[in-house]
Scaffold this active site. Structure first.
Site, PDB file in Angstrom:
ATOM      1  N   ARG A   1       4.371  -8.028 -17.789  1.00 23.59           N
ATOM      2  CA  ARG A   1       4.482  -7.617 -19.191  1.00 23.59           C
ATOM      3  C   ARG A   1       5.902  -7.333 -19.634  1.00 23.59           C
ATOM      4  O   ARG A   1       6.108  -6.762 -20.706  1.00 23.59           O
ATOM      5  CB  ARG A   1       3.599  -6.382 -19.432  1.00 23.59           C
ATOM      6  CG  ARG A   1       2.126  -6.583 -19.110  1.00 23.59           C
ATOM      7  CD  ARG A   1       1.470  -7.683 -19.927  1.00 23.59           C
ATOM      8  NE  ARG A   1       0.031  -7.785 -19.621  1.00 23.59           N
ATOM      9  CZ  ARG A   1      -0.780  -8.649 -20.227  1.00 23.59           C
ATOM     10  NH1 ARG A   1      -0.327  -9.510 -21.121  1.00 23.59           N
ATOM     11  NH2 ARG A   1      -2.064  -8.691 -19.890  1.00 23.59           N
TER      12      ARG A   1
ATOM     13  N   SER B   1       0.789  -1.235   0.000  1.00 24.17           N
ATOM     14  CA  SER B   1       0.000   0.000   0.000  1.00 24.17           C
ATOM     15  C   SER B   1       0.823   1.288   0.000  1.00 24.17           C
ATOM     16  O   SER B   1       0.398   2.274  -0.599  1.00 24.17           O
ATOM     17  CB  SER B   1      -1.030  -0.028   1.138  1.00 24.17           C
ATOM     18  OG  SER B   1      -0.411  -0.242   2.372  1.00 24.17           O
TER      19      SER B   1
ATOM     20  N   GLU C   1      -9.033   6.991 -27.612  1.00 25.71           N
ATOM     21  CA  GLU C   1      -9.742   7.592 -28.731  1.00 25.71           C
ATOM     22  C   GLU C   1     -10.870   6.669 -29.166  1.00 25.71           C
ATOM     23  O   GLU C   1     -10.808   5.446 -29.008  1.00 25.71           O
ATOM     24  CB  GLU C   1      -8.786   7.898 -29.887  1.00 25.71           C
ATOM     25  CG  GLU C   1      -8.315   6.719 -30.683  1.00 25.71           C
ATOM     26  CD  GLU C   1      -7.453   7.184 -31.864  1.00 25.71           C
ATOM     27  OE1 GLU C   1      -6.230   7.015 -31.763  1.00 25.71           O
ATOM     28  OE2 GLU C   1      -7.991   7.711 -32.846  1.00 25.71           O
ATOM     29  N   SER C   2     -11.896   7.279 -29.728  1.00 30.38           N
ATOM     30  CA  SER C   2     -13.133   6.558 -29.968  1.00 30.38           C
ATOM     31  C   SER C   2     -13.430   6.431 -31.458  1.00 30.38           C
ATOM     32  O   SER C   2     -13.481   7.437 -32.172  1.00 30.38           O
ATOM     33  CB  SER C   2     -14.281   7.326 -29.299  1.00 30.38           C
ATOM     34  OG  SER C   2     -15.515   6.875 -29.790  1.00 30.38           O
ATOM     35  N   GLY C   3     -13.632   5.209 -31.879  1.00 31.77           N
ATOM     36  CA  GLY C   3     -14.042   4.963 -33.263  1.00 31.77           C
ATOM     37  C   GLY C   3     -15.508   5.277 -33.513  1.00 31.77           C
ATOM     38  O   GLY C   3     -15.996   5.188 -34.638  1.00 31.77           O
TER      39      GLY C   3
ATOM     40  N   HIS D   1      -5.691  -4.987 -17.378  1.00 33.74           N
ATOM     41  CA  HIS D   1      -5.188  -4.487 -16.093  1.00 33.74           C
ATOM     42  C   HIS D   1      -6.208  -3.502 -15.548  1.00 33.74           C
ATOM     43  O   HIS D   1      -6.292  -2.364 -15.997  1.00 33.74           O
ATOM     44  CB  HIS D   1      -3.820  -3.836 -16.264  1.00 33.74           C
ATOM     45  CG  HIS D   1      -2.760  -4.822 -16.634  1.00 33.74           C
ATOM     46  ND1 HIS D   1      -1.857  -5.334 -15.740  1.00 33.74           N
ATOM     47  CD2 HIS D   1      -2.500  -5.442 -17.807  1.00 33.74           C
ATOM     48  CE1 HIS D   1      -1.071  -6.201 -16.344  1.00 33.74           C
ATOM     49  NE2 HIS D   1      -1.437  -6.284 -17.606  1.00 33.74           N
ATOM     50  N   ARG D   2      -6.979  -3.933 -14.596  1.00 31.46           N
ATOM     51  CA  ARG D   2      -8.117  -3.150 -14.127  1.00 31.46           C
ATOM     52  C   ARG D   2      -7.725  -2.050 -13.155  1.00 31.46           C
ATOM     53  O   ARG D   2      -8.513  -1.168 -12.879  1.00 31.46           O
ATOM     54  CB  ARG D   2      -9.145  -4.112 -13.512  1.00 31.46           C
ATOM     55  CG  ARG D   2      -9.833  -4.961 -14.565  1.00 31.46           C
ATOM     56  CD  ARG D   2     -10.502  -6.189 -13.963  1.00 31.46           C
ATOM     57  NE  ARG D   2      -9.495  -7.136 -13.501  1.00 31.46           N
ATOM     58  CZ  ARG D   2      -9.764  -8.376 -13.100  1.00 31.46           C
ATOM     59  NH1 ARG D   2     -11.007  -8.809 -13.087  1.00 31.46           N
ATOM     60  NH2 ARG D   2      -8.794  -9.175 -12.712  1.00 31.46           N
TER      61      ARG D   2
ATOM     62  N   MET E   1      -5.748  -3.313 -21.268  1.00 28.68           N
ATOM     63  CA  MET E   1      -6.957  -2.985 -20.510  1.00 28.68           C
ATOM     64  C   MET E   1      -7.474  -4.143 -19.655  1.00 28.68           C
ATOM     65  O   MET E   1      -8.426  -3.958 -18.898  1.00 28.68           O
ATOM     66  CB  MET E   1      -8.032  -2.441 -21.442  1.00 28.68           C
ATOM     67  CG  MET E   1      -7.642  -1.050 -21.920  1.00 28.68           C
ATOM     68  SD  MET E   1      -8.932  -0.240 -22.888  1.00 28.68           S
ATOM     69  CE  MET E   1      -8.063   1.292 -23.309  1.00 28.68           C
TER      70      MET E   1
END
Lengths: 237, 237, 237, 237
Positions: D191, D61, D93-95, D85-86, D83
């Site tokens: 990773r 902690s 960016e959004s398609g 990894h919460r 993602m």
């Protein structure tokens, strides 16, 4: 390998430990401090009253003890949105460990294709038959080409994890998803557009298909909680 | 009200959806991409082999689909440590909504009372009979005094949420706790001191009592996973 | 050791990386797909417009990149509620590693002591001078007795982690708390009772004291976001 | 629009509130119960000793108060893993909201293309020039075809959220990522493949590229913590 083109998503309830009575025992420990055993003797009206109270007052934690596991098959672009929900557990098929199958989502004739309006408040119209034909052709053409290149690389001995790069985000992928009833309500409040929603939401239609099937399964397991959620304007506690 | 002094903690498995086969179906979707149905036909050796592999390679997510709910009664100072574990769901009895009962934890004659060494690596010794007597007397005296003041304030019409301020952290409190098998392994790795642990831990004895009872219940539900956890040095994946 | 009795809570902003411009760059990547650098050139009206839009449409994630660390000193019964908020990071002083100081919270003359009404919708009244005197006396008496027993056990060589069991939940404890602006809004929506709230909440007064100080500090760091939160009925996105 | 093919990933440290001294003040509250101000006066040896102790004893902690925000540009297949990894905050960016640019990842000549061995323990070899040529050609061909179909649908008035379905997972996408130092260590332990790791990991090379750049940036901000992490076998506390 033969290519498959299809629409829709698959959602199967694999297992669950989820009932309206879970909410009751969890909530009652606050006021009774004891392991409550007599839920069965409660009247439905008393159960319903308590659950509606919790929902309205945003006491969310009693809804966390009810848990469901689903097997879901949906296109990758749906998973990309789904996995932004961090309060769930996921295991998805791996393009590193297996050859991905040539199964691709294509919008069907009911999918509204044309977006009207501005960001955050779009409405959609069905579109012309020609727009549907162009879309269907483009999806089939692009997916076919992509899968040919995928197979060509695999045949040449290139690793699966590399070759998969060419596959489109409309490729279907499968996963197990576990979430509790509180996370479910949050998902539904954001991923299903309903006229009785207190807050509006504008989900992409394909993830909404998943949300609809989740809601059907969940409503059967926890009918009183589901009714309270709807009655409360679909605001997740 | 008559005061109760006791030792120990209560842990009851309320419900669960937790089996070794959950781990198998979750893991296999990676390599098979399908809803696995034939778990029953696997040999125990194959199941055990896969689960040991996942544990060793730290693939934690397949262990998240197995979920357990416990009813636990423990002193407040145990809850204070327990609730630092954020990957769990809690509903605890409320000192705002009810009058708390005069039930207090006192160390029993087996509780090692004397701490030797420096922070992070304490060992404990049993202590002398006199030390045990002082401890027992002090707990009884302090709890009795505190509860008298609590009752005095309640009798005068002071709100429960205010009056409870005088109650000691050794007061028992009850809660429902839901966690999955991955969170369970994390809890056990930190809250149970075991000679076969790869990493040492120094839990306070009273939360370890909870951990031991959790482990007993969990090991019955998921014996192969539990064995793999122990064999892997109790390192949570 | 001399005992200290006091009221109130201490909240100090230790460090932060939190500004309204964080929300802008995070939100704009959705529509621009680029590292936005020109925030400084935006008009305040444009910034305010975008932040209000995000708040209203419940786009919560752009508020997660702004982070604050506080040092807080509050009674244990406040920490018990605070740590139920799992989306925060905590380090608290340890009754295992140090001798806890005899510093105790007592309600002051402004603390409303008398609870009217039923669970979930209490109102409070100030109470009579006599009720205040009884409360003050009871707190002082109980804390003094408890700390004497604590010291007696420590003097006899009993471990700190055991002896602390007798200390009351009104004992002050200190911790560092780190949370982002989204978690902050969730905390404020539940732990501060405000007439302009869309959803009512009934926090215990002492945790509300913490919430008020958090809000003061946060509003200075992110004034536009704070205004949008209030204008949106204090509904956390 | 002209297509861009490139390799590599972009990682830019946007902002941070992260220093070794954060760990010290967070850890010291356990034993001192006070707001520590004198970190500057500590010797580096004392700081290093405490941080190494925390790492070894898995006190995680105190590492949560140090927070970093990155802007990252990487292919979609990397984001799919990232993602999972919460314990991080994302805005991508959004398609749905914008037309995605034709920028595609292709493996460069150093990317090992050929996978040897079995699941979970693969090694990779560079592959022949012919394998590299096939891969490069296939990526370019598939991406070009896909983007043509994408543009064709957009030109016909089909919504962006539909048309993007044909784009490959090797398409670059940008996002802001905020995580704390504890989450960073977890990410790096899984990773990045390093010979000095206590536990082995087998990340896909492209997400490892992100991990390497994260580690470079983090090591500069928190050099003592980074050294302790490496010295502890890259086991995340």
């Amino acid at each position: 390998m033969e290519l498959e083109f299809r629409s829709g998503v698959d959602v199967e309830l694999v297992k669950s430990s989820a009932a309206d009575s879970d909410v009751i025992f969890a909530a009652r420990v606050s006021t009774q401090g004891e392991r409550t055993r007599e839920v069965a003797e409660d009247t439905e009206k008393a159960i319903s009253g308590l659950i509606n109270f919790l929902m309205r007052e945003r006491h969310g934690s009693p809804f966390e003890h009810s848990v469901m596991t689903f097997y879901v098959k949906a296109p990758i672009f749906v998973w990309r949105e789904h996995m932004r929900h961090r309060i769930a557990s996921y295991n998805e098929e791996s393009g590193r460990y297996r050859v991905l199958e040539p199964c691709f989502y294509v919008p069907d004739e009911d999918r509204k294709l044309v977006q009207i309006g501005k960001a955050g408040a779009y409405t959609f119209e069905l579109g012309t038959p020609e727009q549907h034909k162009i879309t269907d052709d483009s999806f089939r053409e692009a997916c076919t080409q992509a899968y040919q290149q995928y197979e060509k690389m695999l045949a040449a001995g290139v690793a699966r994890e590399v070759a998969r790069g060419v596959l489109p985000v409309t490729t279907y992928s499968s996963a197990y998803v576990t979430m509790n009833a509180r996370a479910m309500m949050n998902f539904l409040s954001l991923r299903r557009s309903a006229p009785d929603s207190h807050f509006p939401s504008y989900p992409q239609r394909e993830i909404e298909l998943v949300a609809e099937k989740y809601e059907d399964a969940w409503a059967k397991l926890m009918p009183i909680t589901h009714s309270a959620f709807v009655a409360n304007g679909r605001v997740a506690p």
